[in-house]
Design a protein around this motif. Sequence first.
Motif, PDB file in Angstrom:
ATOM      1  N   VAL A  21       0.844  -1.192   0.000  1.00  0.00           N
ATOM      2  CA  VAL A  21       0.000   0.000   0.000  1.00  0.00           C
ATOM      3  C   VAL A  21       0.885   1.250   0.000  1.00  0.00           C
ATOM      4  N   VAL A  22       0.369   2.293  -0.630  1.00  0.00           N
ATOM      5  CA  VAL A  22       0.974   3.619  -0.540  1.00  0.00           C
ATOM      6  C   VAL A  22       0.222   4.354   0.554  1.00  0.00           C
ATOM      7  N   LEU A  23       0.959   4.884   1.512  1.00  0.00           N
ATOM      8  CA  LEU A  23       0.345   5.604   2.636  1.00  0.00           C
ATOM      9  C   LEU A  23       0.428   7.105   2.381  1.00  0.00           C
ATOM     10  N   ILE A  24      -0.708   7.771   2.465  1.00  0.00           N
ATOM     11  CA  ILE A  24      -0.794   9.214   2.260  1.00  0.00           C
ATOM     12  C   ILE A  24      -1.258   9.842   3.571  1.00  0.00           C
ATOM     13  N   ASP A  25      -0.497  10.792   4.075  1.00  0.00           N
ATOM     14  CA  ASP A  25      -0.815  11.440   5.345  1.00  0.00           C
ATOM     15  C   ASP A  25      -1.249  12.891   5.099  1.00  0.00           C
ATOM     16  N   LEU A  26      -2.513  13.051   4.726  1.00  0.00           N
ATOM     17  CA  LEU A  26      -3.077  14.390   4.524  1.00  0.00           C
ATOM     18  C   LEU A  26      -3.875  14.786   5.763  1.00  0.00           C
ATOM     19  N   PRO A  27      -3.837  16.071   6.143  1.00  0.00           N
ATOM     20  CA  PRO A  27      -4.654  16.525   7.271  1.00  0.00           C
ATOM     21  C   PRO A  27      -6.141  16.339   6.977  1.00  0.00           C
ATOM     22  N   HIS A  28      -6.940  16.277   8.033  1.00  0.00           N
ATOM     23  CA  HIS A  28      -8.385  16.065   7.924  1.00  0.00           C
ATOM     24  C   HIS A  28      -9.018  17.140   7.049  1.00  0.00           C
ATOM     25  N   GLY A  29      -9.821  16.710   6.084  1.00  0.00           N
ATOM     26  CA  GLY A  29     -10.565  17.624   5.226  1.00  0.00           C
ATOM     27  C   GLY A  29      -9.812  18.143   4.015  1.00  0.00           C
ATOM     28  N   VAL A  30      -8.517  17.918   3.940  1.00  0.00           N
ATOM     29  CA  VAL A  30      -7.729  18.396   2.810  1.00  0.00           C
ATOM     30  C   VAL A  30      -7.922  17.454   1.622  1.00  0.00           C
ATOM     31  N   LYS A  31      -8.156  18.025   0.453  1.00  0.00           N
ATOM     32  CA  LYS A  31      -8.356  17.225  -0.749  1.00  0.00           C
ATOM     33  C   LYS A  31      -7.104  17.267  -1.619  1.00  0.00           C
ATOM     34  N   GLY A  32      -6.860  16.156  -2.279  1.00  0.00           N
ATOM     35  CA  GLY A  32      -5.706  16.069  -3.159  1.00  0.00           C
ATOM     36  C   GLY A  32      -5.948  15.071  -4.269  1.00  0.00           C
ATOM     37  N   THR A  33      -4.969  14.976  -5.154  1.00  0.00           N
ATOM     38  CA  THR A  33      -5.040  14.039  -6.265  1.00  0.00           C
ATOM     39  C   THR A  33      -3.737  13.254  -6.322  1.00  0.00           C
ATOM     40  N   LEU A  34      -3.853  11.932  -6.309  1.00  0.00           N
ATOM     41  CA  LEU A  34      -2.695  11.050  -6.417  1.00  0.00           C
ATOM     42  C   LEU A  34      -2.649  10.488  -7.827  1.00  0.00           C
ATOM     43  N   HIS A  35      -1.515  10.685  -8.484  1.00  0.00           N
ATOM     44  CA  HIS A  35      -1.305  10.151  -9.830  1.00  0.00           C
ATOM     45  C   HIS A  35      -0.237   9.064  -9.715  1.00  0.00           C
ATOM     46  N   LEU A  36      -0.650   7.811  -9.907  1.00  0.00           N
ATOM     47  CA  LEU A  36       0.300   6.705  -9.954  1.00  0.00           C
ATOM     48  C   LEU A  36       0.741   6.587 -11.406  1.00  0.00           C
ATOM     49  N   TYR A  37       1.963   6.988 -11.663  1.00  0.00           N
ATOM     50  CA  TYR A  37       2.474   7.178 -13.012  1.00  0.00           C
ATOM     51  C   TYR A  37       3.463   6.071 -13.373  1.00  0.00           C
ATOM     52  N   ARG A  38       3.218   5.390 -14.472  1.00  0.00           N
ATOM     53  CA  ARG A  38       4.100   4.321 -14.961  1.00  0.00           C
ATOM     54  C   ARG A  38       4.812   4.858 -16.206  1.00  0.00           C
ATOM     55  N   PRO A  39       6.091   5.244 -16.102  1.00  0.00           N
ATOM     56  CA  PRO A  39       6.790   5.856 -17.244  1.00  0.00           C
ATOM     57  C   PRO A  39       6.851   4.975 -18.482  1.00  0.00           C
ATOM     58  N   SER A  40       6.887   3.663 -18.321  1.00  0.00           N
ATOM     59  CA  SER A  40       7.051   2.780 -19.473  1.00  0.00           C
ATOM     60  C   SER A  40       5.744   2.487 -20.208  1.00  0.00           C
ATOM     61  N   ASP A  41       4.594   2.751 -19.573  1.00  0.00           N
ATOM     62  CA  ASP A  41       3.311   2.434 -20.226  1.00  0.00           C
ATOM     63  C   ASP A  41       2.223   3.336 -19.660  1.00  0.00           C
ATOM     64  N   VAL A  42       1.860   4.355 -20.422  1.00  0.00           N
ATOM     65  CA  VAL A  42       0.890   5.344 -19.960  1.00  0.00           C
ATOM     66  C   VAL A  42      -0.493   4.734 -19.740  1.00  0.00           C
ATOM     67  N   SER A  43      -0.785   3.620 -20.370  1.00  0.00           N
ATOM     68  CA  SER A  43      -2.104   3.010 -20.215  1.00  0.00           C
ATOM     69  C   SER A  43      -2.305   2.412 -18.822  1.00  0.00           C
ATOM     70  N   LEU A  44      -1.233   2.240 -18.055  1.00  0.00           N
ATOM     71  CA  LEU A  44      -1.334   1.691 -16.701  1.00  0.00           C
ATOM     72  C   LEU A  44      -1.502   2.774 -15.631  1.00  0.00           C
ATOM     73  N   ASP A  45      -1.400   4.045 -16.007  1.00  0.00           N
ATOM     74  CA  ASP A  45      -1.507   5.145 -15.045  1.00  0.00           C
ATOM     75  C   ASP A  45      -2.854   5.142 -14.337  1.00  0.00           C
ATOM     76  N   LYS A  46      -2.846   5.561 -13.084  1.00  0.00           N
ATOM     77  CA  LYS A  46      -4.066   5.695 -12.281  1.00  0.00           C
ATOM     78  C   LYS A  46      -4.070   7.089 -11.657  1.00  0.00           C
ATOM     79  N   ILE A  47      -5.229   7.752 -11.699  1.00  0.00           N
ATOM     80  CA  ILE A  47      -5.408   9.049 -11.038  1.00  0.00           C
ATOM     81  C   ILE A  47      -6.529   8.886 -10.021  1.00  0.00           C
ATOM     82  N   LEU A  48      -6.216   9.166  -8.755  1.00  0.00           N
ATOM     83  CA  LEU A  48      -7.167   8.936  -7.672  1.00  0.00           C
ATOM     84  C   LEU A  48      -7.396  10.218  -6.880  1.00  0.00           C
ATOM     85  N   PRO A  49      -8.644  10.626  -6.702  1.00  0.00           N
ATOM     86  CA  PRO A  49      -8.922  11.759  -5.804  1.00  0.00           C
ATOM     87  C   PRO A  49      -8.841  11.269  -4.354  1.00  0.00           C
ATOM     88  N   LEU A  50      -8.270  12.089  -3.475  1.00  0.00           N
ATOM     89  CA  LEU A  50      -8.108  11.723  -2.068  1.00  0.00           C
ATOM     90  C   LEU A  50      -8.644  12.829  -1.174  1.00  0.00           C
TER      91      LEU A  50
END
Length: 141
Positions: free
Chosen positions: A71-100
């Motif tokens: 697992v990737v652990l993200i430590d954001l303060p309560h109520g703060v919104k962000g976007t996590l982009h899991l980026y695969r340099p060798s294959d763009v089709s595997l990328d994931k963008i997740l709102p947090l």
Amino acid sequence: MNWGKGIMLSIIGFICVVMTMVVISVRMDGIELVTDSYYEKEIVYQNQIDKEQVTLDQGKDVISLNSQKKVVLIDLPHGVKGTLHLYRPSDVSLDKILPLQGKENGKIEVPVGKLKAGYWKAQLNWEENGVAYYQEKKMTF
């Protein structure tokens, strides 16, 4: 065999090796640009550098990897919104963008066990108290 023939065979051999490498390079599939909108992103890249510098100046380190739990652990303060982009340099089709959104009870766990094993970049953008932040971690799992 004399010197002239040896030199000529060496030159011909070198040309054959170079031409073989050129043919292999031209026929390769899967050569991708880093991003489709490369030029547009290059223009606004200074904003990204500024956000990363603010993150470093304030000593914020919000991304970590737990290899055992996968697992990737993200430590954001309560109520703060962000976007996590899991980026695969060798294959763009595997990328994931997740709102947090930051949780009151602790870190956000993003499972990565189902992602293809290999080299990834976790890129996190978030805004806290009107200040934009960016952090990137290189990971192999």
